[in-house]
Design a protein around this motif. Structure first.
Motif, PDB file in Angstrom:
ATOM      1  N   VAL A  48       0.854  -1.183   0.000  1.00  0.00           N
ATOM      2  CA  VAL A  48       0.000   0.000   0.000  1.00  0.00           C
ATOM      3  C   VAL A  48       0.895   1.240   0.000  1.00  0.00           C
ATOM      4  O   VAL A  48       1.652   1.464   0.940  1.00  0.00           O
ATOM      5  CB  VAL A  48      -0.961   0.016   1.204  1.00  0.00           C
ATOM      6  CG1 VAL A  48      -1.861   1.237   1.147  1.00  0.00           C
ATOM      7  CG2 VAL A  48      -1.794  -1.257   1.232  1.00  0.00           C
ATOM      8  N   PRO A  50       0.930   5.361  -0.328  1.00  0.00           N
ATOM      9  CA  PRO A  50       0.068   6.552  -0.276  1.00  0.00           C
ATOM     10  C   PRO A  50       0.005   7.253  -1.636  1.00  0.00           C
ATOM     11  O   PRO A  50       1.022   7.457  -2.293  1.00  0.00           O
ATOM     12  CB  PRO A  50       0.766   7.444   0.756  1.00  0.00           C
ATOM     13  CG  PRO A  50       1.505   6.493   1.632  1.00  0.00           C
ATOM     14  CD  PRO A  50       1.967   5.397   0.699  1.00  0.00           C
ATOM     15  N   GLN A  54      -3.197   3.308  -2.193  1.00  0.00           N
ATOM     16  CA  GLN A  54      -4.016   3.546  -1.007  1.00  0.00           C
ATOM     17  C   GLN A  54      -5.309   4.242  -1.436  1.00  0.00           C
ATOM     18  O   GLN A  54      -5.445   5.453  -1.358  1.00  0.00           O
ATOM     19  CB  GLN A  54      -3.262   4.395   0.018  1.00  0.00           C
ATOM     20  CG  GLN A  54      -3.996   4.524   1.339  1.00  0.00           C
ATOM     21  CD  GLN A  54      -3.298   5.459   2.301  1.00  0.00           C
ATOM     22  OE1 GLN A  54      -2.532   6.313   1.905  1.00  0.00           O
ATOM     23  NE2 GLN A  54      -3.576   5.292   3.580  1.00  0.00           N
ATOM     24  N   PRO A  79       2.936  -2.124   4.323  1.00  0.00           N
ATOM     25  CA  PRO A  79       3.039  -0.664   4.235  1.00  0.00           C
ATOM     26  C   PRO A  79       4.284  -0.248   3.457  1.00  0.00           C
ATOM     27  O   PRO A  79       5.354  -0.820   3.639  1.00  0.00           O
ATOM     28  CB  PRO A  79       3.135  -0.229   5.699  1.00  0.00           C
ATOM     29  CG  PRO A  79       3.679  -1.412   6.419  1.00  0.00           C
ATOM     30  CD  PRO A  79       3.235  -2.623   5.653  1.00  0.00           C
ATOM     31  N   LEU A 103       3.963   4.645   4.726  1.00  0.00           N
ATOM     32  CA  LEU A 103       2.611   4.370   5.222  1.00  0.00           C
ATOM     33  C   LEU A 103       2.698   3.926   6.681  1.00  0.00           C
ATOM     34  O   LEU A 103       3.556   3.120   7.044  1.00  0.00           O
ATOM     35  CB  LEU A 103       1.965   3.258   4.387  1.00  0.00           C
ATOM     36  CG  LEU A 103       0.473   3.080   4.586  1.00  0.00           C
ATOM     37  CD1 LEU A 103      -0.292   4.145   3.819  1.00  0.00           C
ATOM     38  CD2 LEU A 103       0.022   1.708   4.138  1.00  0.00           C
ATOM     39  N   GLU A 107      -2.538   2.466   8.967  1.00  0.00           N
ATOM     40  CA  GLU A 107      -3.124   2.656   7.633  1.00  0.00           C
ATOM     41  C   GLU A 107      -3.103   1.343   6.851  1.00  0.00           C
ATOM     42  O   GLU A 107      -4.038   1.041   6.101  1.00  0.00           O
ATOM     43  CB  GLU A 107      -2.375   3.739   6.863  1.00  0.00           C
ATOM     44  CG  GLU A 107      -2.548   5.132   7.448  1.00  0.00           C
ATOM     45  CD  GLU A 107      -1.684   6.151   6.732  1.00  0.00           C
ATOM     46  OE1 GLU A 107      -2.260   7.026   6.055  1.00  0.00           O
ATOM     47  OE2 GLU A 107      -0.436   6.071   6.847  1.00  0.00           O
ATOM     48  N   ALA A 108      -2.044   0.564   7.006  1.00  0.00           N
ATOM     49  CA  ALA A 108      -1.962  -0.741   6.343  1.00  0.00           C
ATOM     50  C   ALA A 108      -3.017  -1.681   6.904  1.00  0.00           C
ATOM     51  O   ALA A 108      -3.659  -2.438   6.159  1.00  0.00           O
ATOM     52  CB  ALA A 108      -0.564  -1.334   6.500  1.00  0.00           C
ATOM     53  N   ALA A 111      -6.272  -0.680   5.405  1.00  0.00           N
ATOM     54  CA  ALA A 111      -6.333  -1.121   3.999  1.00  0.00           C
ATOM     55  C   ALA A 111      -6.654  -2.610   3.926  1.00  0.00           C
ATOM     56  O   ALA A 111      -7.452  -3.045   3.086  1.00  0.00           O
ATOM     57  CB  ALA A 111      -5.009  -0.828   3.296  1.00  0.00           C
TER      58      ALA A 111
END
Length: 135
Positions: A48, A50, A54, A79, A103, A107-108, A111
């Motif tokens: 992922v 950004p 993402q 990430p 990342l 956030e990972a 996701a």
């Protein structure tokens, strides 16, 4: 021992994911069917990044595709990090993802949850389709 991924490895992973995502290409669908029919276990690894990968809409679609595969052994959502930047700098090359922030782990995780939602939706749809066929 090597830590992290090189930009080339990341590009390869992203390319594979992009190819799998494009179900409209018959060749991809044909390969998916071969993998399913042979019972080959596969391990999905998705990086992922950004601003690039993402995107909840595309992560969900990826999950929908993964949900149609019969023999997924694992799903890794990785990430993006900038460890490869030094390698490019040492080679005197411009880092292609210069300026892209790493990342965060959370956030990972988020996701991965979006991908799992897509997987669950696809599998639910397949079960309903199978049930309707039997009825």
């Amino acid at each position: 021992m090597k830590k992290g991924f090189t930009i080339l490895e990341m590009i390869i992973v992203l390319t594979i994911v992009a190819l799998l995502y494009l179900l409209t290409i018959p060749n991809i669908q044909q390969k998916k069917e071969i993998i399913d029919n042979k019972g080959c276990e596969i391990w999905i690894r998705h990086v992922v990044v950004p601003g690039i990968t993402q995107n909840d809409k595309y992560l969900y679609k990826l999950g929908e595709f993964i949900g149609t595969l019969k023999h997924v052994k694992a799903l890794d959502v990785l990430p993006y990090h900038t460890m490869g930047a030094v390698k490019y700098q040492n080679l005197g090359m411009k880092y292609p993802l210069d300026g892209v922030r790493p990342l965060e782990k959370q956030e990972a995780i988020a996701a991965r949850e979006v991908i799992k939602e897509g997987i669950r939706a696809a599998r639910k749809k397949l079960k309903e389709k199978k049930w309707n066929f039997i009825s």
